[in-house]
Design a protein around this motif. Structure first.
Motif, PDB file in Angstrom:
ATOM      1  N   ARG A 107      12.825  51.499 -15.099  1.00  8.80           N
ATOM      2  CA  ARG A 107      13.928  51.045 -14.253  1.00  8.80           C
ATOM      3  C   ARG A 107      13.903  49.529 -14.003  1.00  8.80           C
ATOM      4  N   VAL A 108      12.752  48.923 -14.233  1.00  7.98           N
ATOM      5  CA  VAL A 108      12.618  47.479 -13.992  1.00  7.98           C
ATOM      6  C   VAL A 108      12.950  46.655 -15.237  1.00  7.98           C
ATOM      7  N   GLU A 109      13.081  47.293 -16.383  1.00  8.22           N
ATOM      8  CA  GLU A 109      13.099  46.555 -17.653  1.00  8.22           C
ATOM      9  C   GLU A 109      14.157  45.466 -17.718  1.00  8.22           C
ATOM     10  N   ARG A 110      15.312  45.687 -17.148  1.00  5.45           N
ATOM     11  CA  ARG A 110      16.374  44.685 -17.269  1.00  5.45           C
ATOM     12  C   ARG A 110      15.978  43.340 -16.662  1.00  5.45           C
ATOM     13  N   GLU A 111      14.969  43.345 -15.797  1.00  8.46           N
ATOM     14  CA  GLU A 111      14.548  42.094 -15.164  1.00  8.46           C
ATOM     15  C   GLU A 111      13.785  41.169 -16.121  1.00  8.46           C
ATOM     16  N   LYS A 112      13.513  41.620 -17.322  1.00 11.18           N
ATOM     17  CA  LYS A 112      12.876  40.735 -18.296  1.00 11.18           C
ATOM     18  C   LYS A 112      13.778  39.567 -18.661  1.00 11.18           C
ATOM     19  N   TYR A 113      15.065  39.703 -18.377  1.00  9.69           N
ATOM     20  CA  TYR A 113      16.020  38.637 -18.656  1.00  9.69           C
ATOM     21  C   TYR A 113      16.318  37.780 -17.421  1.00  9.69           C
ATOM     22  N   THR A 114      15.648  38.049 -16.321  1.00  6.68           N
ATOM     23  CA  THR A 114      15.934  37.336 -15.076  1.00  6.68           C
ATOM     24  C   THR A 114      15.525  35.871 -15.175  1.00  6.68           C
ATOM     25  N   THR A 115      16.474  34.988 -14.931  1.00  3.43           N
ATOM     26  CA  THR A 115      16.194  33.548 -14.945  1.00  3.43           C
ATOM     27  C   THR A 115      16.623  32.864 -13.650  1.00  3.43           C
ATOM     28  N   ASP A 116      17.173  33.616 -12.701  1.00  6.77           N
ATOM     29  CA  ASP A 116      17.694  32.986 -11.491  1.00  6.77           C
ATOM     30  C   ASP A 116      16.727  33.030 -10.315  1.00  6.77           C
ATOM     31  N   ASN A 117      15.496  33.517 -10.535  1.00  6.67           N
ATOM     32  CA  ASN A 117      14.455  33.417  -9.510  1.00  6.67           C
ATOM     33  C   ASN A 117      13.079  33.564 -10.154  1.00  6.67           C
ATOM     34  N   HIS A 118      12.064  33.185  -9.406  1.00  7.51           N
ATOM     35  CA  HIS A 118      10.698  33.177  -9.934  1.00  7.51           C
ATOM     36  C   HIS A 118      10.020  34.533  -9.877  1.00  7.51           C
ATOM     37  N   ASP A 119      10.620  35.505  -9.230  1.00  8.69           N
ATOM     38  CA  ASP A 119       9.945  36.772  -8.956  1.00  8.69           C
ATOM     39  C   ASP A 119       9.853  37.697 -10.153  1.00  8.69           C
ATOM     40  N   VAL A 120      10.352  37.257 -11.306  1.00 10.51           N
ATOM     41  CA  VAL A 120      10.216  38.071 -12.516  1.00 10.51           C
ATOM     42  C   VAL A 120       8.744  38.379 -12.801  1.00 10.51           C
ATOM     43  N   GLY A 121       7.854  37.498 -12.360  1.00  8.93           N
ATOM     44  CA  GLY A 121       6.428  37.777 -12.529  1.00  8.93           C
ATOM     45  C   GLY A 121       5.984  38.987 -11.740  1.00  8.93           C
ATOM     46  N   PHE A 122       6.355  39.039 -10.453  1.00  7.51           N
ATOM     47  CA  PHE A 122       6.071  40.221  -9.640  1.00  7.51           C
ATOM     48  C   PHE A 122       6.708  41.467 -10.243  1.00  7.51           C
ATOM     49  N   MET A 123       7.975  41.346 -10.601  1.00  3.66           N
ATOM     50  CA  MET A 123       8.726  42.503 -11.086  1.00  3.66           C
ATOM     51  C   MET A 123       8.108  43.105 -12.344  1.00  3.66           C
ATOM     52  N   ILE A 124       7.809  42.266 -13.305  1.00  3.43           N
ATOM     53  CA  ILE A 124       7.392  42.741 -14.626  1.00  3.43           C
ATOM     54  C   ILE A 124       5.886  42.911 -14.763  1.00  3.43           C
ATOM     55  N   TYR A 125       5.101  41.978 -14.240  1.00  2.00           N
ATOM     56  CA  TYR A 125       3.662  42.061 -14.475  1.00  2.00           C
ATOM     57  C   TYR A 125       3.021  43.209 -13.699  1.00  2.00           C
ATOM     58  N   CYS A 126       3.519  43.472 -12.491  1.00  3.33           N
ATOM     59  CA  CYS A 126       2.934  44.561 -11.700  1.00  3.33           C
ATOM     60  C   CYS A 126       3.285  45.927 -12.264  1.00  3.33           C
ATOM     61  N   SER A 127       4.433  46.035 -12.897  1.00  2.00           N
ATOM     62  CA  SER A 127       4.872  47.315 -13.464  1.00  2.00           C
ATOM     63  C   SER A 127       4.470  47.435 -14.936  1.00  2.00           C
ATOM     64  N   PHE A 128       5.124  46.663 -15.786  1.00  2.00           N
ATOM     65  CA  PHE A 128       4.835  46.720 -17.216  1.00  2.00           C
ATOM     66  C   PHE A 128       3.422  46.214 -17.535  1.00  2.00           C
TER      67      PHE A 128
END
Length: 399
Positions: A107-128
């Motif tokens: 469910r988080v995968e679409r955030e791999k394209y997130t460029t409008d905030n720095h939290d992509v690290g939290f989103m992707i690294y903690c899950s994937f």
């Protein structure tokens, strides 16, 4: 610090162990607490997973005023619940948990394209990231590399840092928050797995400039530093979620401790180890640190002791201290490990651990999101559960 530890260990003795028992017996008692905490976490998190499984794209965020509060993947915390499931699965190897961990991670995968905030690290690294660590799934690797590229777009060479937020432009030119130190782990992972040294260069530039400008002489940190986009130097230093610009917001201090601890792990650069130690010593010896090491929401709150604790700050700090104890000399290793054990034992107690099926099916109670904004005050939070489970996992491996 030692007086504080001694007095608290006397209190704990009646609950967990006699202080004069052999070290092996103490370890067994601690292991029993950890095992029990994982058993409860599995039951509670399964209830949470079942609650949201048919709510497409939704994640638990908190539980407030008797109501569930959820989010979609855009919320900065979306990676924490799937990450929690991965940690519980790592401990139990329950195949049903594996199914849920994959479901919520996807469910988080679409955030791999997130460029409008720095939290992509939290989103992707903690899950994937945890999913890849435990399964080696090549599809997860692709997601993380794409996310690292997205995160890198927020780096501006003339400033030397990754921009955190894009709002409040009337006050901030180029805001960087201390939380952002946590997202560098994704970039360091990407540098290793892709061979592209640019990821590492960005991460270390950000880490070094944060160390230079975010921290005060006593090793406490500001929350937000805004940089002039032309000179690349700070024009404003604030503490947006804490008591005041000069105060020590507790979760922010924990982010810094955690960040420089893993930066040392990944680089073996001594300056990061020294920074982590200085932050740890500042926190452990703070005049307003409670004896059970569960910090107040801000170390400088004038209402101490009659104000809220922040369990999320304690969980992040505990996880960092368990790791930091591996990298320090004997004089420091023992105190860091002892503080982490006190924190974990306290968090595992009924004072901070919920009852089964209560608390919105979150594991821990009593976190504080942003007290000055009256946002998520004295409620459960997904990142508190995540770092608590990480701390339990790390400590269990070291007993």
């Amino acid at each position: 610090m030692y007086n504080k530890l001694f007095s608290y260990f006397i209190i704990l003795s009646g609950l967990f162990a006699c202080t004069e028992r052999p070290e092996k017996d103490e370890d067994q008692a601690l292991k029993a607490i950890i095992d029990s905490a994982f058993i409860f976490a599995e039951k509670q998190s399964m209830l949470m997973a079942e609650k949201y499984k048919d709510q497409d794209g939704r994640f638990p965020r908190t539980y407030e005023n008797g109501q569930d509060v959820s989010s979609d993947s855009r919320w900065w915390c979306s990676g924490f619940f799937p990450g929690s499931l991965w940690y519980i699965y790592e401990n139990s190897q329950n195949p049903e948990l594996l199914t849920y961990a994959k479901l919520y991670t996807d469910r988080v995968e679409r955030e791999k394209y997130t460029t409008d905030n720095h939290d992509v690290g939290f989103m992707i690294y903690c899950s994937f990231g945890n999913g890849y660590r435990l399964t080696g799934n090549k599809d997860y690797e692709e997601v993380m590399l794409t996310a690292a590229k997205s995160l890198s777009t927020r780096y501006r060479p003339q400033v030397g840092l990754i921009r955190s937020w894009d709002h409040n432009t009337e006050h901030w030119q180029y805001p960087v928050i201390i939380d952002n130190i946590m997202n560098l782990e994704l970039l360091l992972w990407a540098a290793t797995h892709s061979g592209d040294t640019t990821f590492r260069e960005i991460a270390l530039s950000h880490a070094d400039k944060t160390m230079e400008h975010h921290f005060r002489p006593d090793y406490s940190s500001f929350h937000v530093v805004s940089y002039d986009t032309i000179s690349g130097t700070p024009h404003l230093k604030q503490t947006h979620q804490g008591l005041s610009d000069e105060s020590s917001w507790s979760r922010g201090q924990a982010w810094g401790l955690y960040g420089y601890t893993y930066l040392y792990r990944e680089t073996k650069n001594e300056r990061y180890l020294q920074q982590a130690r200085h932050i740890a010593d500042y926190l452990i010896n703070h005049r307003n640190m409670p004896e059970d090491y569960i910090p107040y929401w801000d170390y400088d709150s004038p209402d101490i002791p009659n104000t809220y604790r922040d369990v999320s700050a304690a969980a992040i700090m505990a996880s960092a201290l368990v790791e930091l104890s591996d990298y320090t000399d004997k004089d420091h290793t023992s105190p860091y490990r002892q503080v982490a054990e006190v924190q974990i034992k306290t968090l595992a107690s009924p004072n901070y651990t919920a009852s089964l099926g209560e608390n919105g099916c979150f594991i821990l109670k009593h976190s504080v999101g942003a007290y000055p904004l009256q946002s998520e005050v004295n409620v459960p939070l997904t990142y508190a559960d995540y770092y608590y489970l990480e701390a339990l996992t790390r400590l269990k491996k070291r007993i």
